[in-house]
Design an enzyme around this catalytic site. Structure first.
Site, PDB file in Angstrom:
ATOM      1  N   HIS A  43      -5.901  -0.188  -9.056  1.00  0.00           N
ATOM      2  CA  HIS A  43      -5.356  -1.313  -8.276  1.00  0.00           C
ATOM      3  C   HIS A  43      -4.631  -2.311  -9.195  1.00  0.00           C
ATOM      4  CE1 HIS A  43      -8.895  -0.201  -5.614  1.00  0.00           C
ATOM      5  NE2 HIS A  43      -7.910  -0.160  -4.760  1.00  0.00           N
ATOM      6  N   GLY A  57      -0.526   3.495  -4.502  1.00  0.00           N
ATOM      7  CA  GLY A  57      -0.843   4.453  -5.564  1.00  0.00           C
ATOM      8  C   GLY A  57      -0.474   5.876  -5.176  1.00  0.00           C
ATOM      9  N   GLN A  61      -0.877   9.742   1.895  1.00  0.00           N
ATOM     10  CA  GLN A  61      -0.748   8.397   2.486  1.00  0.00           C
ATOM     11  C   GLN A  61       0.605   7.781   2.127  1.00  0.00           C
ATOM     12  OE1 GLN A  61      -3.920   5.207   2.619  1.00  0.00           O
ATOM     13  NE2 GLN A  61      -2.845   4.479   0.815  1.00  0.00           N
TER      14      GLN A  61
HETATM   15  O1  PAF Z   1      -5.230   2.984   0.268  1.00  0.00           O
HETATM   16  C1  PAF Z   1      -5.947   2.118   0.807  1.00  0.00           C
HETATM   17  O2  PAF Z   1      -6.707   1.406   0.142  1.00  0.00           O
HETATM   18  C2  PAF Z   1      -5.863   1.926   2.314  1.00  0.00           C
HETATM   19  O3  PAF Z   1      -5.664   3.131   2.971  1.00  0.00           O
HETATM   20  C3  PAF Z   1      -4.808   0.880   2.729  1.00  0.00           C
HETATM   21  C4  PAF Z   1      -3.399   1.329   2.344  1.00  0.00           C
HETATM   22  C5  PAF Z   1      -5.106  -0.459   2.081  1.00  0.00           C
HETATM   23  C6  PAF Z   1      -4.824   0.694   4.253  1.00  0.00           C
HETATM   24  O4  PAF Z   1      -6.069   0.259   4.687  1.00  0.00           O
END
Ligand code: PAF
Length: 294
Positions: A37, A149, A155
């Protein structure tokens, strides 16, 4: 760093920055922040004047038997890390702020097809939860750029498609996966692993790397490579969910048009579901080129 739980107050503060001509970068997270992060936040700082981070454990993206209740919530430690990185705004809404009439009555955003394969087939509805909340967070923050990421490669692909399909005025930036020294991709869920599982966990990355190496050396029986990798993981004590060699752009089978391959894996180790991926660019001048990406 200013922290807001209230949508209106955050929007007022951001409107002021926007009116001063400042560019806004957004990093959506579910908290329990690790170095992966922090890399997203650092990239966001390079891309804009103002960085907004959200911490929201989104119930809509968890299945009924998943880890919503036990998902690690570490707000105080997260705040310290974000403050140290120079983040200006932190958004920490409650579930009732995001889903005021309850999550099942909320409008949903769905990216078909891409959301149904790989993680989508073992976690039905998961990506609809992700796209719904990311869409809402984008509407609240109205960022110029949003940073995600590459560890969650599917995603990232789905969010890029949603942004393209809906002409959303947001640039989407992907950041390379951060790994521990032994190759395990950083994840908030790594904390669920016991000592023995933690020692075993890097095998998922090693298996991905061996598969990439085999493809780069010209081995093109992908079904055989996939089933060999699944077998290796199974024999080591994982419960493999999928191990798939796909076109990195479409996440469908590799074709003659494929320019980059993504090798993606998900496997359960005890109660922890791990995912990871590596990619391989195909050199257009040779049959199977060898440009490995992280
Ligand atoms: O990757 C994540 O932490 C989650 O899927 C996100 C993008 C914050 C959506 O809740």
């Amino acid at each position: 760093m200013r922290t807001y739980a209230n949508i209106q107050q955050l929007q007022n503060a951001l409107r002021e920055r926007r009116s001063q001509g400042q560019r806004i970068a957004f990093v959506p997270t579910m908290g329990n922040l690790h170095n992966g992060h922090i890399d997203l936040v650092r990239r966001a700082r390079q891309l804009a004047d103002v960085v907004v981070v959200s911490i929201f454990v989104n119930p809509l993206q968890f299945g009924p038997r998943e880890d919503l209740d036990s998902y690690p919530r570490t707000l105080a430690a997260d705040k310290e890390k974000l403050f140290a990185e120079g983040v200006q705004f932190l958004f920490t809404p409650e579930v009732s702020d995001i889903y005021p009439e309850g999550m099942h009555l909320h409008t949903q955003v769905q990216v078909p097809d891409l959301s149904e394969t790989l993680c989508g087939s073992s976690r039905p509805g998961h990506f609809n939860g992700v796209t719904t909340v990311v869409n809402k967070l984008f509407n609240i923050v109205q960022p110029d750029v949003a940073v995600f990421g590459e560890k969650d490669f599917q995603q990232l692909s789905i969010i890029r498609k949603m942004v393209r399909d809906l002409c959303m005025p947001v640039e989407v930036e992907g950041v390379a996966t951060v790994r521990d020294a032994d190759g395990l991709a950083k994840s908030s869920r790594n904390g669920y692993l016991n000592d023995q599982e933690r020692r075993l966990a890097p095998l998922i990355h090693e298996t991905l790397l061996s598969c990439r190496e085999a493809i780069a050396c010209g081995f093109d029986n992908f079904l055989q490579l996939e089933s060999h990798a699944r077998m290796q993981l199974l024999q080591a004590g994982f419960e493999p969910d999928y191990f798939a060699i796909r076109d990195a752009r479409t996440l469908r089978a590799v074709t003659e048009e494929t320019e980059e391959i993504a090798i993606l894996a998900a496997a359960r180790l005890g109660r922890t579901r791990l995912i990871d991926n590596v990619r391989l660019s195909l050199n257009p001048v040779s049959d199977w080129g060898m440009l490995a990406s992280p």
